[in-house]
Motif scaffolding. Structure first.
Motif, mmCIF file in Angstrom:
data_model
loop_
_atom_site.group_PDB
_atom_site.id
_atom_site.type_symbol
_atom_site.label_atom_id
_atom_site.label_comp_id
_atom_site.label_asym_id
_atom_site.label_seq_id
_atom_site.Cartn_x
_atom_site.Cartn_y
_atom_site.Cartn_z
ATOM 1 N N GLU A 1 8.140 12.614 1.733
ATOM 2 C CA GLU A 1 9.037 12.358 2.855
ATOM 3 C C GLU A 1 8.318 11.587 3.962
ATOM 4 O O GLU A 1 8.887 10.673 4.565
ATOM 5 N N TYR A 2 7.062 11.926 4.220
ATOM 6 C CA TYR A 2 6.274 11.236 5.235
ATOM 7 C C TYR A 2 6.078 9.767 4.860
ATOM 8 O O TYR A 2 6.257 8.867 5.685
ATOM 9 N N ILE A 3 5.735 9.524 3.613
ATOM 10 C CA ILE A 3 5.521 8.143 3.157
ATOM 11 C C ILE A 3 6.831 7.359 3.206
ATOM 12 O O ILE A 3 6.846 6.184 3.581
ATOM 13 N N ALA B 1 2.308 23.240 -4.958
ATOM 14 C CA ALA B 1 1.883 21.836 -5.025
ATOM 15 C C ALA B 1 3.088 20.909 -4.905
ATOM 16 O O ALA B 1 3.022 19.881 -4.220
ATOM 17 N N ILE B 2 4.191 21.264 -5.549
ATOM 18 C CA ILE B 2 5.408 20.452 -5.475
ATOM 19 C C ILE B 2 5.927 20.417 -4.040
ATOM 20 O O ILE B 2 6.329 19.355 -3.546
ATOM 21 N N ALA B 3 5.900 21.554 -3.358
ATOM 22 C CA ALA B 3 6.360 21.595 -1.966
ATOM 23 C C ALA B 3 5.486 20.704 -1.086
ATOM 24 O O ALA B 3 5.988 19.949 -0.240
ATOM 25 N N SER B 4 4.191 20.763 -1.293
ATOM 26 C CA SER B 4 3.263 19.935 -0.528
ATOM 27 C C SER B 4 3.483 18.447 -0.819
ATOM 28 O O SER B 4 3.498 17.619 0.097
ATOM 29 N N LEU B 5 3.662 18.123 -2.091
ATOM 30 C CA LEU B 5 3.904 16.729 -2.465
ATOM 31 C C LEU B 5 5.236 16.223 -1.920
ATOM 32 O O LEU B 5 5.356 15.049 -1.572
ATOM 33 N N LYS C 1 9.235 7.783 5.304
ATOM 34 C CA LYS C 1 9.466 7.435 6.711
ATOM 35 C C LYS C 1 8.603 6.243 7.108
ATOM 36 O O LYS C 1 9.059 5.356 7.833
ATOM 37 N N GLN C 2 7.361 6.223 6.639
ATOM 38 C CA GLN C 2 6.484 5.092 6.938
ATOM 39 C C GLN C 2 7.024 3.799 6.327
ATOM 40 O O GLN C 2 6.972 2.748 6.962
ATOM 41 N N VAL C 3 7.537 3.878 5.117
ATOM 42 C CA VAL C 3 8.115 2.698 4.460
ATOM 43 C C VAL C 3 9.308 2.179 5.272
ATOM 44 O O VAL C 3 9.435 0.971 5.492
ATOM 45 N N ALA C 4 10.152 3.096 5.723
ATOM 46 C CA ALA C 4 11.310 2.687 6.522
ATOM 47 C C ALA C 4 10.858 2.019 7.825
ATOM 48 O O ALA C 4 11.444 1.011 8.256
ATOM 49 N N GLU C 5 9.812 2.549 8.435
ATOM 50 C CA GLU C 5 9.288 1.969 9.666
ATOM 51 C C GLU C 5 8.740 0.559 9.423
ATOM 52 O O GLU C 5 8.993 -0.366 10.203
ATOM 53 N N GLU D 1 0.830 -1.210 0.000
ATOM 54 C CA GLU D 1 0.000 0.000 0.000
ATOM 55 C C GLU D 1 0.866 1.262 0.000
ATOM 56 O O GLU D 1 0.629 2.195 -0.776
ATOM 57 N N LEU D 2 1.879 1.286 0.860
ATOM 58 C CA LEU D 2 2.750 2.463 0.945
ATOM 59 C C LEU D 2 3.561 2.657 -0.329
ATOM 60 O O LEU D 2 3.772 3.791 -0.773
ATOM 61 N N THR D 3 4.011 1.571 -0.919
ATOM 62 C CA THR D 3 4.771 1.665 -2.166
ATOM 63 C C THR D 3 3.908 2.250 -3.282
ATOM 64 O O THR D 3 4.371 3.095 -4.053
ATOM 65 N N ALA D 4 2.661 1.837 -3.337
ATOM 66 C CA ALA D 4 1.748 2.380 -4.350
ATOM 67 C C ALA D 4 1.512 3.874 -4.122
ATOM 68 O O ALA D 4 1.508 4.667 -5.075
ATOM 69 N N LYS D 5 1.343 4.266 -2.858
ATOM 70 C CA LYS D 5 1.148 5.689 -2.545
ATOM 71 C C LYS D 5 2.384 6.503 -2.936
ATOM 72 O O LYS D 5 2.261 7.610 -3.469
ATOM 73 N N LEU D 6 3.552 5.945 -2.657
ATOM 74 C CA LEU D 6 4.797 6.644 -2.982
ATOM 75 C C LEU D 6 4.930 6.844 -4.485
ATOM 76 O O LEU D 6 5.283 7.936 -4.952
#
Length: 129
Positions: A96-98, A87-91, A100-104, A19-24
């Motif tokens: 970066e958040y995703i 939009a680029i800054a927000s993305l 971190k989740q993948v690393a976790e 799921e996280l990989t797809a979001k990334l």
């Protein structure tokens, strides 16, 4: 019993990783699209700026071209440029958040496999089939 719980935990972690990989990938695609929009707006501005204020400029609306003052087109392109940058800054923050989740999730998976080496062998035998 613990073996079955570990297998269930593994499949849960695996699902979360997928799921996280797809979001990334989705966020990265959106960033590429916004970068393209930003570049087009910048290049259009570069072409519009040297024109005189009296020059005929046209705005494309579908297949139609509408006569617009240069100032209107410049303002629209500057707005597109600013919108793309925000939009680029927000993305980027989302990316970066995703990440971190993948690393976790990767750490959770590593811990699970270190706790139960038999699970790692089972998983490897399942993937070979």
């Amino acid at each position: 019993m613990a073996d079955e719980a570990n297998r269930a935990a593994f499949f849960e972690i695996q699902g979360r990783m997928i799921e996280l990989t797809a979001k990334l990938k989705q966020v990265q695609t959106q960033m590429r699209n916004k970068e393209g929009e930003k570049k087009r707006a910048f290049l259009t501005l570069e072409e519009l700026r040297p024109l005189s204020d009296e020059a005929n400029t046209y705005k494309s609306i579908g297949r139609t071209f509408v006569l617009e003052p240069k100032s209107v087109l410049v303002n629209e392109q500057e707005q597109k440029l600013k919108d793309s940058e925000s939009a680029i800054a927000s993305l980027q923050i989302s990316k970066e958040y995703i990440e971190k989740q993948v690393a976790e999730v990767e750490n959770n998976l590593r811990e699970l496999l270190n706790q139960d080496p038999g699970l790692a062998r089972q998983i490897m035998s399942m993937s070979v089939m």
